[in-house]
Design a protein around this motif. Structure first.
Motif, short mmCIF file in Angstrom:
data_model
loop_
_atom_site.label_atom_id
_atom_site.label_comp_id
_atom_site.label_asym_id
_atom_site.label_seq_id
_atom_site.Cartn_x
_atom_site.Cartn_y
_atom_site.Cartn_z
N PRO A 129 -19.20 -13.95 1.32
CA PRO A 129 -17.66 -13.46 1.78
C PRO A 129 -17.60 -12.39 2.67
O PRO A 129 -18.30 -11.42 2.48
CB PRO A 129 -17.02 -13.41 0.41
CG PRO A 129 -17.95 -13.91 -0.91
CD PRO A 129 -19.31 -13.88 -0.32
N GLN A 130 -16.83 -12.53 3.37
CA GLN A 130 -16.38 -11.43 4.47
C GLN A 130 -14.88 -11.04 4.32
O GLN A 130 -14.12 -12.04 4.08
CB GLN A 130 -16.68 -11.50 5.87
CG GLN A 130 -18.24 -11.93 6.25
CD GLN A 130 -19.03 -10.24 6.29
OE1 GLN A 130 -18.54 -9.73 7.11
NE2 GLN A 130 -19.61 -10.31 5.29
N LEU A 131 -14.60 -9.83 4.60
CA LEU A 131 -12.95 -9.36 4.35
C LEU A 131 -12.45 -9.69 5.90
O LEU A 131 -13.09 -9.26 6.75
CB LEU A 131 -12.92 -7.85 3.94
CG LEU A 131 -13.33 -7.65 2.57
CD1 LEU A 131 -12.92 -6.16 1.98
CD2 LEU A 131 -12.73 -8.73 1.48
N HIS A 132 -11.35 -10.02 5.67
CA HIS A 132 -10.64 -10.28 7.03
C HIS A 132 -9.07 -9.75 6.62
O HIS A 132 -8.35 -9.90 5.65
CB HIS A 132 -10.49 -11.67 7.65
CG HIS A 132 -11.98 -12.30 7.92
ND1 HIS A 132 -12.54 -11.88 9.21
CD2 HIS A 132 -12.71 -13.10 7.39
CE1 HIS A 132 -13.62 -12.45 9.11
NE2 HIS A 132 -13.70 -13.11 8.22
N ARG A 133 -8.55 -9.25 7.79
CA ARG A 133 -7.04 -9.04 7.68
C ARG A 133 -6.26 -10.09 7.87
O ARG A 133 -6.17 -10.67 8.73
CB ARG A 133 -6.90 -7.99 8.90
CG ARG A 133 -5.53 -7.32 8.94
CD ARG A 133 -5.47 -6.09 9.88
NE ARG A 133 -4.07 -5.60 10.39
CZ ARG A 133 -3.88 -4.66 11.04
NH1 ARG A 133 -4.83 -3.79 11.49
NH2 ARG A 133 -2.67 -4.21 11.44
N TYR A 134 -4.99 -10.09 7.08
CA TYR A 134 -3.98 -11.04 7.26
C TYR A 134 -2.73 -10.53 6.71
O TYR A 134 -2.79 -9.40 6.14
CB TYR A 134 -4.52 -12.06 6.40
CG TYR A 134 -4.15 -11.97 4.97
CD1 TYR A 134 -3.47 -12.96 4.00
CD2 TYR A 134 -4.58 -10.94 4.05
CE1 TYR A 134 -3.08 -12.79 2.71
CE2 TYR A 134 -4.62 -10.62 2.58
CZ TYR A 134 -3.70 -11.70 2.17
OH TYR A 134 -3.46 -11.58 0.49
N THR A 135 -1.63 -11.27 7.22
CA THR A 135 -0.14 -10.98 6.90
C THR A 135 0.18 -11.63 5.68
O THR A 135 -0.08 -12.80 5.53
CB THR A 135 0.63 -11.39 7.95
OG1 THR A 135 0.33 -10.49 9.47
CG2 THR A 135 2.10 -10.87 7.86
N THR A 136 0.83 -11.01 4.83
CA THR A 136 1.30 -11.68 3.43
C THR A 136 2.50 -10.79 2.94
O THR A 136 3.14 -10.14 3.63
CB THR A 136 0.05 -11.28 2.45
OG1 THR A 136 0.46 -11.96 1.11
CG2 THR A 136 -0.23 -9.99 2.22
N GLN A 137 2.94 -10.96 1.65
CA GLN A 137 3.95 -10.29 1.05
C GLN A 137 3.34 -9.57 -0.45
O GLN A 137 2.71 -9.99 -1.07
CB GLN A 137 5.13 -11.15 0.65
CG GLN A 137 5.93 -11.63 1.70
CD GLN A 137 7.29 -12.35 1.38
OE1 GLN A 137 7.10 -13.02 0.17
NE2 GLN A 137 8.49 -11.98 2.22
N CYS A 138 3.93 -8.52 -0.63
CA CYS A 138 3.60 -7.82 -1.77
C CYS A 138 4.49 -6.97 -2.32
O CYS A 138 5.67 -6.61 -1.40
CB CYS A 138 2.19 -7.03 -1.76
SG CYS A 138 2.32 -5.32 -0.79
N LYS A 139 4.64 -6.41 -3.44
CA LYS A 139 5.48 -5.66 -4.07
C LYS A 139 5.39 -4.35 -3.34
O LYS A 139 4.39 -3.59 -3.23
CB LYS A 139 5.22 -5.38 -5.55
CG LYS A 139 6.20 -4.44 -6.22
CD LYS A 139 5.95 -4.21 -7.54
CE LYS A 139 6.26 -5.59 -8.38
NZ LYS A 139 6.06 -5.35 -10.03
#
Length: 521
Positions: A129-139
């Motif tokens: 696995p590789q880490l990628h930036r993404y748009t989401t929602q969080c608290k």
């Protein structure tokens, strides 16, 4: 400023100039790109495939710790909101009134909001696995405090990696705490001081805010908002702070509200004369129809109009994401510059990393906290220009005396300078240079070409011919003392005489014959 104060005379009790609302954003620079995050996780011993599990565990620890702190300090747990649209500051103000908390934590609220983070994706090429930036929602957590030193403030923290943070302070709230500590009597309404016993001392406190070690101040708030930061990020990472938004206000404090009535009425007349809706919408970049009429889809508040504001009036002009406004409230006349995009301003500074002996050069103003004194200086210059313009609103000079110096030929440094044709061939040029957008950005050859290219003054010429004509007329305006050149820049600002003449010209051309006869009578 002195001219505007002189207009009011002894009615001005005091003047306060300094920051109003200031909003800082904190970012951990090594964690804003994938390579930095991978290095950090290797240091923490976290595999890419285990990143989500580790991150959610850190979030749970963070929220639990802040909730425990909220219960201890305010007697209430974190209050979750179903929508981010709710006015959290209003909720905090009401809770402070209900609980009577004068110092310390008022409460903590949470809600889901948009953010960006990282997630693991299997990479077939690398086999893991590789880490990628993404748009989401969080608290996100919102902490509201009435700080014993800085007054009313709030902190917004993203609870997901990489833990962006925002801290909002208020320079006038900070001043309130300093005056209380020195037992100086004052009367205030919201973030405005209606009376201060010692204006000189209050102004000194405002100026001292510019000399603060801002990173140290902001980092001192982190243990309250992000108590698990040492455990999550370790001892080596720290936040890089930027000033995301600043409001720099100059307050003229009068004896009574009645002292402002005449001035605000003059502002209203000036705005009605010089700003029709089409011009205002174009100035703000709002949609227009093909016939240059206001588009029905444009339902935004147009800030360069005169608007009711609390118990007074407000005039606001926008240039891109920056604005300058003037309004009155009670016995206070406030001129305020808001900067969201500092890079449109040029200042003398050294490039980052250059030694102290390196000569300063003209460079864009930065968002970093190192440029806070420069931002304050730029903001004050904008305020000063608007205040100089305000001086022309209630000018009682006869029109014949005002126009006389410009309708005759003159000689300057041995050169003959032609007269201005105010209602003829120079009218469109004079109207163009008085555009409110130039109050902040300044007048340039390119801006005038764009503004005058479709008028009778500029049609029928190539861009090169129009540029040459604009240059000649800029020289003409300088010879008449209507504009001044900014040092080391091809950019100009109206002088006091220029503002006085263009305001009178707008009034004269906009008034009907009946109105002119009434005024002459």
């Amino acid at each position: 400023m002195n001219e505007l104060i002189a207009r009011f005379g002894k009615a001005v009790k005091g003047v306060l100039t300094g920051f109003d609302r200031i909003v800082f954003k904190g970012t951990i620079l090594p964690l804003v790109h994938e390579d930095g995050v991978l290095s950090f996780l290797r240091w923490r011993g976290v595999l890419n495939r285990d990143y989500k599990k580790w991150m959610l565990a850190q979030t749970d620890a963070l929220v639990t710790s802040v909730d425990r702190y909220a219960r201890e300090q305010s007697g209430r747990p974190i209050t979750h909101l179903n929508t981010w649209r709710m006015d959290k500051e209003e909720l905090a103000r009401k809770r402070q009134q209900q609980t009577g908390i004068e110092t310390g934590l008022i409460g903590v609220w949470s809600c889901l909001e948009s953010c960006w983070s990282y997630r693991a994706h299997y990479c077939a090429e690398k086999g893991y696995p590789q880490l990628h930036r993404y748009t989401t929602q969080c608290k996100h957590l919102y902490l509201y405090l009435d700080h014993e030193q800085y007054g009313w403030m709030n902190v917004r923290l993203q609870t997901w990696f990489p833990y962006h943070i925002q801290i909002a302070l208020n320079g006038r709230e900070w001043l309130r705490r300093r005056l209380e500590a020195r037992h100086v009597d004052f009367l205030r309404q919201g973030n405005k001081f209606l009376h201060v016993e010692d204006y000189t001392l209050a102004q000194r406190f405002l100026r001292q805010q510019l000399d603060r070690q801002w990173p140290r101040l902001l980092n001192s708030i982190l243990p309250t908002a992000f108590p698990t930061m040492p455990l999550t990020l370790g001892p080596h990472l720290s936040y890089y702070w930027t000033l995301w938004q600043s409001e720099w206000a100059t307050d003229l404090i009068m004896d009574t509200p009645a002292e402002l009535t005449a001035t605000m009425a003059s502002l209203l007349r000036h705005a009605l004369i010089t700003g029709n809706s089409t011009r205002v919408l174009r100035y703000l970049g709002r949609p227009l129809t093909a016939a240059s009429r206001p588009d029905g889809r444009s339902n935004n508040e147009v800030m360069s109009r005169v608007l009711d504001f609390h118990d007074g009036l407000r005039v606001r002009h926008w240039v891109d994401h920056n604005s300058v406004k003037v309004y009155n409230q009670q016995n206070v006349l406030r001129i305020e510059t808001t900067i969201n995009a500092p890079n449109m301003f040029q200042v003398y500074r050294r490039a980052q990393g250059q030694p102290p002996h390196t000569p300063k050069r003209l460079r864009p103003l930065r968002k970093g906290v190192a440029d806070i004194p420069l931002r304050a200086h730029v903001s004050q210059e904008v305020n000063e220009r608007l205040m100089s313009e305000l001086c022309s609103f209630s000018d009682q000079t006869p029109l014949s005396d005002l126009l006389a110096p410009y309708v005759h030929r003159r000689t300057k440094e041995g050169r003959r300078v032609r007269a201005l044709d105010l209602s003829g061939k120079d009218r469109e040029l004079l109207q163009a240079i008085s555009d409110p957008s130039f109050t902040v950005s300044g007048i340039t050859n390119a801006a005038l070409r764009k503004k005058l290219g479709t008028t009778s003054w500029g049609t029928g010429r190539t861009d090169r011919q129009l540029s040459a004509r604009v240059s000649r007329h800029l020289r003409l305006l300088r010879d008449h003392g209507l504009i001044r050149k900014l040092p080391n820049r091809h950019r100009y600002h109206l002088t006091n005489k220029g503002r006085q003449l263009t305001s009178a010209l707008h009034a004269m051309l906009s008034a009907s014959t009946e109105q002119l006869l009434d005024m002459a009578a």
